[in-house]
Design a protein around this motif. Structure first.
Motif, PDB file in Angstrom:
ATOM      1  N   GLY A  13       0.771  -1.226   0.000  1.00  0.00           N
ATOM      2  CA  GLY A  13       0.000   0.000   0.000  1.00  0.00           C
ATOM      3  C   GLY A  13       0.805   1.280   0.000  1.00  0.00           C
ATOM      4  N   SER A  14       2.126   1.195  -0.001  1.00  0.00           N
ATOM      5  CA  SER A  14       2.946   2.395  -0.073  1.00  0.00           C
ATOM      6  C   SER A  14       2.856   3.006  -1.464  1.00  0.00           C
ATOM      7  CB  SER A  14       4.401   2.079   0.259  1.00  0.00           C
ATOM      8  OG  SER A  14       4.528   1.590   1.581  1.00  0.00           O
ATOM      9  N   THR A  15       2.818   4.326  -1.539  1.00  0.00           N
ATOM     10  CA  THR A  15       2.668   5.021  -2.817  1.00  0.00           C
ATOM     11  C   THR A  15       3.799   6.003  -3.046  1.00  0.00           C
ATOM     12  OG1 THR A  15       1.300   6.768  -1.833  1.00  0.00           O
ATOM     13  CG2 THR A  15       0.159   4.845  -2.727  1.00  0.00           C
ATOM     14  N   ASN A  16       4.059   6.283  -4.313  1.00  0.00           N
ATOM     15  CA  ASN A  16       4.948   7.366  -4.677  1.00  0.00           C
ATOM     16  C   ASN A  16       4.493   7.931  -6.008  1.00  0.00           C
ATOM     17  OD1 ASN A  16       7.057   6.372  -6.930  1.00  0.00           O
ATOM     18  ND2 ASN A  16       6.683   4.677  -5.506  1.00  0.00           N
ATOM     19  N   TYR A  17       4.850   9.199  -6.253  1.00  0.00           N
ATOM     20  CA  TYR A  17       4.358   9.930  -7.402  1.00  0.00           C
ATOM     21  C   TYR A  17       5.469  10.710  -8.069  1.00  0.00           C
ATOM     22  CZ  TYR A  17      -0.178   9.107  -5.202  1.00  0.00           C
ATOM     23  OH  TYR A  17      -1.283   8.525  -4.633  1.00  0.00           O
ATOM     24  N   ALA A  18       5.326  10.901  -9.369  1.00  0.00           N
ATOM     25  CA  ALA A  18       6.184  11.836 -10.067  1.00  0.00           C
ATOM     26  C   ALA A  18       5.931  13.237  -9.542  1.00  0.00           C
ATOM     27  CB  ALA A  18       5.928  11.779 -11.568  1.00  0.00           C
ATOM     28  N   ASP A  19       6.986  14.042  -9.491  1.00  0.00           N
ATOM     29  CA  ASP A  19       6.843  15.399  -8.971  1.00  0.00           C
ATOM     30  C   ASP A  19       5.779  16.187  -9.728  1.00  0.00           C
ATOM     31  OD1 ASP A  19      10.386  15.921  -8.218  1.00  0.00           O
ATOM     32  OD2 ASP A  19       8.782  14.995  -7.048  1.00  0.00           O
ATOM     33  N   SER A  20       5.633  15.930 -11.012  1.00  0.00           N
ATOM     34  CA  SER A  20       4.716  16.695 -11.839  1.00  0.00           C
ATOM     35  C   SER A  20       3.249  16.451 -11.509  1.00  0.00           C
ATOM     36  CB  SER A  20       4.961  16.395 -13.318  1.00  0.00           C
ATOM     37  OG  SER A  20       4.787  15.017 -13.588  1.00  0.00           O
ATOM     38  N   VAL A  21       2.942  15.358 -10.789  1.00  0.00           N
ATOM     39  CA  VAL A  21       1.547  15.042 -10.492  1.00  0.00           C
ATOM     40  C   VAL A  21       1.246  15.036  -9.007  1.00  0.00           C
ATOM     41  CG1 VAL A  21       1.434  13.666 -12.595  1.00  0.00           C
ATOM     42  CG2 VAL A  21       1.814  12.534 -10.395  1.00  0.00           C
ATOM     43  N   LYS A  22       2.233  15.263  -8.166  1.00  0.00           N
ATOM     44  CA  LYS A  22       2.006  15.267  -6.726  1.00  0.00           C
ATOM     45  C   LYS A  22       0.962  16.307  -6.348  1.00  0.00           C
ATOM     46  CE  LYS A  22       6.465  13.522  -5.076  1.00  0.00           C
ATOM     47  NZ  LYS A  22       7.712  13.854  -4.348  1.00  0.00           N
ATOM     48  N   GLY A  23       0.038  15.891  -5.500  1.00  0.00           N
ATOM     49  CA  GLY A  23      -1.026  16.774  -5.074  1.00  0.00           C
ATOM     50  C   GLY A  23      -2.213  16.807  -6.000  1.00  0.00           C
ATOM     51  N   ARG A  24      -2.088  16.236  -7.199  1.00  0.00           N
ATOM     52  CA  ARG A  24      -3.172  16.236  -8.168  1.00  0.00           C
ATOM     53  C   ARG A  24      -3.699  14.833  -8.466  1.00  0.00           C
ATOM     54  NH1 ARG A  24      -2.329  17.766 -13.202  1.00  0.00           N
ATOM     55  NH2 ARG A  24      -0.107  17.191 -13.250  1.00  0.00           N
ATOM     56  N   PHE A  25      -2.808  13.844  -8.502  1.00  0.00           N
ATOM     57  CA  PHE A  25      -3.181  12.475  -8.834  1.00  0.00           C
ATOM     58  C   PHE A  25      -3.117  11.601  -7.589  1.00  0.00           C
ATOM     59  CE2 PHE A  25      -1.716  12.448 -13.578  1.00  0.00           C
ATOM     60  CZ  PHE A  25      -2.497  13.562 -13.814  1.00  0.00           C
ATOM     61  N   THR A  26      -3.966  10.584  -7.536  1.00  0.00           N
ATOM     62  CA  THR A  26      -3.965   9.626  -6.446  1.00  0.00           C
ATOM     63  C   THR A  26      -4.079   8.219  -7.007  1.00  0.00           C
ATOM     64  OG1 THR A  26      -5.036  11.197  -4.939  1.00  0.00           O
ATOM     65  CG2 THR A  26      -5.057   8.875  -4.313  1.00  0.00           C
TER      66      THR A  26
ATOM     67  N   LYS B 199     -11.227  -6.544  -6.142  1.00  0.00           N
ATOM     68  CA  LYS B 199     -11.654  -6.396  -7.525  1.00  0.00           C
ATOM     69  C   LYS B 199     -10.507  -6.529  -8.517  1.00  0.00           C
ATOM     70  CE  LYS B 199     -15.519  -3.347  -6.385  1.00  0.00           C
ATOM     71  NZ  LYS B 199     -16.141  -2.017  -6.630  1.00  0.00           N
ATOM     72  N   ASN B 200      -9.318  -6.844  -8.039  1.00  0.00           N
ATOM     73  CA  ASN B 200      -8.137  -6.943  -8.903  1.00  0.00           C
ATOM     74  C   ASN B 200      -7.961  -5.689  -9.750  1.00  0.00           C
ATOM     75  OD1 ASN B 200      -7.783  -9.537  -7.885  1.00  0.00           O
ATOM     76  ND2 ASN B 200      -7.543 -10.491  -9.897  1.00  0.00           N
ATOM     77  N   THR B 201      -8.144  -4.533  -9.132  1.00  0.00           N
ATOM     78  CA  THR B 201      -8.161  -3.280  -9.870  1.00  0.00           C
ATOM     79  C   THR B 201      -7.284  -2.232  -9.199  1.00  0.00           C
ATOM     80  OG1 THR B 201     -10.414  -3.720 -10.642  1.00  0.00           O
ATOM     81  CG2 THR B 201      -9.630  -1.457 -10.802  1.00  0.00           C
ATOM     82  N   VAL B 202      -6.564  -1.481 -10.021  1.00  0.00           N
ATOM     83  CA  VAL B 202      -5.817  -0.319  -9.560  1.00  0.00           C
ATOM     84  C   VAL B 202      -6.400   0.900 -10.262  1.00  0.00           C
ATOM     85  CG1 VAL B 202      -4.004  -0.574 -11.311  1.00  0.00           C
ATOM     86  CG2 VAL B 202      -3.536   0.696  -9.201  1.00  0.00           C
ATOM     87  N   TYR B 203      -6.464   2.020  -9.551  1.00  0.00           N
ATOM     88  CA  TYR B 203      -7.070   3.236 -10.057  1.00  0.00           C
ATOM     89  C   TYR B 203      -6.057   4.373 -10.068  1.00  0.00           C
ATOM     90  CZ  TYR B 203     -11.298   0.681  -8.722  1.00  0.00           C
ATOM     91  OH  TYR B 203     -12.272  -0.275  -8.567  1.00  0.00           O
ATOM     92  N   LEU B 204      -6.297   5.324 -10.948  1.00  0.00           N
ATOM     93  CA  LEU B 204      -5.566   6.580 -10.936  1.00  0.00           C
ATOM     94  C   LEU B 204      -6.581   7.709 -11.035  1.00  0.00           C
ATOM     95  CD1 LEU B 204      -2.724   7.873 -10.866  1.00  0.00           C
ATOM     96  CD2 LEU B 204      -2.867   8.032 -13.366  1.00  0.00           C
ATOM     97  N   GLN B 205      -6.806   8.380  -9.915  1.00  0.00           N
ATOM     98  CA  GLN B 205      -7.682   9.546  -9.890  1.00  0.00           C
ATOM     99  C   GLN B 205      -6.859  10.761 -10.288  1.00  0.00           C
ATOM    100  OE1 GLN B 205     -11.102   9.778  -9.186  1.00  0.00           O
ATOM    101  NE2 GLN B 205     -10.780  11.849  -9.968  1.00  0.00           N
ATOM    102  N   MET B 206      -7.271  11.425 -11.342  1.00  0.00           N
ATOM    103  CA  MET B 206      -6.527  12.539 -11.919  1.00  0.00           C
ATOM    104  C   MET B 206      -7.367  13.803 -11.785  1.00  0.00           C
ATOM    105  SD  MET B 206      -5.538  10.402 -15.363  1.00  0.00           S
ATOM    106  CE  MET B 206      -4.526  11.672 -16.092  1.00  0.00           C
ATOM    107  N   ASN B 207      -6.931  14.705 -10.927  1.00  0.00           N
ATOM    108  CA  ASN B 207      -7.620  15.966 -10.704  1.00  0.00           C
ATOM    109  C   ASN B 207      -6.753  17.126 -11.175  1.00  0.00           C
ATOM    110  OD1 ASN B 207      -9.760  14.586  -9.405  1.00  0.00           O
ATOM    111  ND2 ASN B 207      -8.747  14.755  -7.410  1.00  0.00           N
ATOM    112  N   SER B 208      -7.380  18.278 -11.328  1.00  0.00           N
ATOM    113  CA  SER B 208      -6.675  19.492 -11.748  1.00  0.00           C
ATOM    114  C   SER B 208      -5.815  19.231 -12.975  1.00  0.00           C
ATOM    115  CB  SER B 208      -5.823  20.033 -10.591  1.00  0.00           C
ATOM    116  OG  SER B 208      -6.614  20.314  -9.457  1.00  0.00           O
TER     117      SER B 208
END
Length: 120
Positions: free
Chosen positions: A55-68, A75-84
């Protein structure tokens, strides 16, 4: 052989949101480290976000604070919530799975990609 299928891409306006989904085949999903990559025309495929089996996560600097990135192991599913969303987020987004079989062999699987286009 892990199979990954992405969905949820499409058109969005700057400042809008999209949610990408990636469904994995097989019964070993909970053991996978999952990630989203993206590739714009003429560019290399870059890591956007990753989530480990723990469950540990990391993000590219360009999307930090905007993507989750998140996962639902039931459900064998991974999601990417993309805001802003920004026009520079325009790319083909690929789901990636890394893991180890019980035999000890490793695997690294990719989905077919889903297009995300953000207009200004």
């Amino acid at each position: 052989q892990v199979q990954l299928v992405e969905s949820g891409g499409g058109l969005a306006q700057a400042g809008g949101s999209l949610r990408l989904s990636c469904v994995a085949s097989g019964s070993m999903f909970s053991r996978n480290d999952m990630a989203w990559y993206r590739q714009a025309p003429g560019n290399q495929r870059d890591l956007v976000a990753a989530i480990t089996s723990g469950g540990s996560t990391n993000y590219a600097d360009s999307v930090k604070g905007r993507f989750t990135i998140s996962r639902d192991n039931t459900k064998n599913t991974v999601y990417l919530q993309m805001n802003s969303l920004k026009p520079e987020d325009t790319a083909v987004y690929y789901c990636n799975a890394k893991g180890q079989y019980y035999s000890g062999n490793y695997y690294n699987a990719w989905g077919q990609g889903t297009q995300v286009t953000v207009s200004s």
